[in-house]
Design an enzyme around this catalytic site. Structure first.
Site, mmCIF file in Angstrom:
data_model
loop_
_atom_site.group_PDB
_atom_site.id
_atom_site.type_symbol
_atom_site.label_atom_id
_atom_site.label_comp_id
_atom_site.label_asym_id
_atom_site.label_seq_id
_atom_site.Cartn_x
_atom_site.Cartn_y
_atom_site.Cartn_z
ATOM 1 N N HIS A 1 0.704 -17.357 -50.343
ATOM 2 C CA HIS A 1 0.348 -18.712 -49.894
ATOM 3 C C HIS A 1 -1.009 -19.091 -50.497
ATOM 4 C CE1 HIS A 1 -1.944 -16.055 -47.247
ATOM 5 N NE2 HIS A 1 -2.793 -17.058 -47.065
ATOM 6 N N ARG B 1 -3.913 -2.514 -40.141
ATOM 7 C CA ARG B 1 -5.057 -3.140 -40.830
ATOM 8 C C ARG B 1 -5.476 -4.398 -40.073
ATOM 9 N NH1 ARG B 1 -5.190 -7.446 -44.970
ATOM 10 N NH2 ARG B 1 -7.247 -7.361 -45.925
HETATM 11 O O1 AKG Z 1 -5.744 -10.496 -44.336
HETATM 12 C C1 AKG Z 1 -6.026 -10.822 -45.484
HETATM 13 O O2 AKG Z 1 -6.495 -10.051 -46.309
HETATM 14 C C2 AKG Z 1 -5.753 -12.239 -45.931
HETATM 15 C C3 AKG Z 1 -5.528 -13.203 -44.824
HETATM 16 C C4 AKG Z 1 -5.133 -14.549 -45.298
HETATM 17 O O3 AKG Z 1 -4.897 -14.775 -46.448
HETATM 18 C C5 AKG Z 1 -5.016 -15.643 -44.330
HETATM 19 O O4 AKG Z 1 -5.145 -15.405 -43.108
HETATM 20 O O5 AKG Z 1 -4.775 -16.795 -44.785
HETATM 21 FE FE FE2 Z 2 -4.906 -16.903 -46.855
#
Ligand code: AKG
Ligand code: FE2
Length: 332
Positions: free
Chosen positions: A212, A278
């Site tokens: 995204h 994570r």
């Molecule tokens: O957790 C990540 O490393 C990315 C999170 C992310 O892209 C988002 O929350 O839009």
């Molecule tokens: Fe993101």
């Protein structure tokens, strides 16, 4: 009571337990030898003018070429991150039922997400749970017997300072009035997203978070040391190595539009961890619903639109196609 959402049962109920492997999104991952630009923010305030200029130039180049960079020496004490991650973990450790049931305020009905109930293919399913908090909502949390509200408020204050500095610097280079972000930084429409990723038993075709772009001006991400974030550059997926004490910054769609396409809102995704969980915390700097987004020079690449219009269009597109079409809808 288990805290983990029933991903496997849910996923299998939609797709069955053996699904055809998809080739729709290339699995190519290149992690070695490529390093995301690292910007030392102390050079903006402590250095000589020439050092400051060099630092600004590095940041601008990174926003143009990568749409992503890391910042170090941002001045946020380590303890702030430690406290925030502690609260973050505590939130996700609550029982699944409680998380689903919880309504923090009337306007936050969708504040807790897990999996993706609308996925029509395995590649649209995210093996993660997330908790969204708009900053306006924080004050409505009760703080009885826990530190959640106080910690989030403190965290946001610290990260907002860094975000403001970055937005002003980047804005300055693309004809954005220096007052522009002052108004935005009342921050009522910006939000925090706590992400928790779970190991996925269905193999590498299923994402922790689907590819995204972010809708924000910029996003500031704090992550633990597990890794899994990848960005797309020149047609290849590149892993963003966690770097302790660094924050990851990425350009969102609003800054790409505001900069007339000079800064890149780059696609990114998260690969689920192999056998651990994570955590990441993303802070999205967003305009108000009514804010008009338009490059102030000429010729213009995108027509003027309001943030509300952009979001409504994106929601329609996600419903109809499973993906946000994004800025290409607004090209002149
Ligand atoms: O957790 C990540 O490393 C990315 C999170 C992310 O892209 C988002 O929350 O839009
Ligand atoms: Fe993101």
């Amino acid at each position: 009571m288990a805290s983990r959402p029933p991903f496997e049962t849910h996923f299998s109920s939609i797709f069955g337990s053996s699904f055809p492997r998809s080739t729709s999104d290339e699995p190519t991952v290149q992690t070695s030898g490529i390093k995301l630009p690292v910007i030392d923010l102390s050079h903006l305030t402590n250095g000589e003018e020439v050092t400051r200029k060099r630092c600004v130039k590095q940041m601008v180049e990174a926003a143009k070429e990568w749409g992503f960079f890391q910042v170090v020496n941002h001045g946020i004490p380590k303890e702030v991150f430690e406290m925030m991650f502690r609260e973050d973990k505590k939130f996700f450790d609550r029982s699944f039922n409680e998380k689903v049931r919880e309504k923090f305020s009337d306007s936050s009905k969708h504040c807790y997400r897990w999996g993706n109930p609308n996925a029509t293919s395995p590649t649209q399913y995210s093996f993660s749970e997330a908790f969204h908090i708009t900053l306006a909502e924080i004050l409505s949390f009760s703080d009885e017997g826990n530190n959640f509200r106080r910690t989030v408020a403190m965290y946001v204050q610290e990260v907002a300072r860094v975000a403001h500095m970055i937005c002003e610097i980047l804005g300055n280079q693309v004809k954005v009035n220096s007052k522009y972000f002052e108004n935005i930084f009342a921050l009522q429409n910006s939000f925090l997203r706590l992400n928790k990723y779970h190991p996925c038993v269905f193999g590498s075709q299923v994402f922790g978070l689907v590819p995204h772009t972010d809708t924000s001006f910029i996003t500031i991400l704090a992550q633990d040391q597990i890794g899994g974030l990848e960005l797309k550059k020149n047609g290849q997926w590149i892993g963003v190595k966690p770097c302790s004490d660094a924050l990851t910054v990425n350009i969102g769609d609003m800054f790409q539009a505001l900069s007339n396409g000079v800064y890149q809102s780059v696609r990114h995704r998260v690969i689920p961890p192999a056998n651990v969980e994570r955590l990441s915390i993303a802070f999205f700097i967003c305009p108000y619903q009514e804010t008009e987004i338009e490059f102030s020079g000429n010729p213009k690449k995108y027509r003027r639109f309001s943030f509300r219009e952009y979001k409504e269009q994106s929601e329609r597109d996600v419903k109809e196609t499973g993906d946000k079409v994004g800025l290409s809808r607004f090209l002149i």
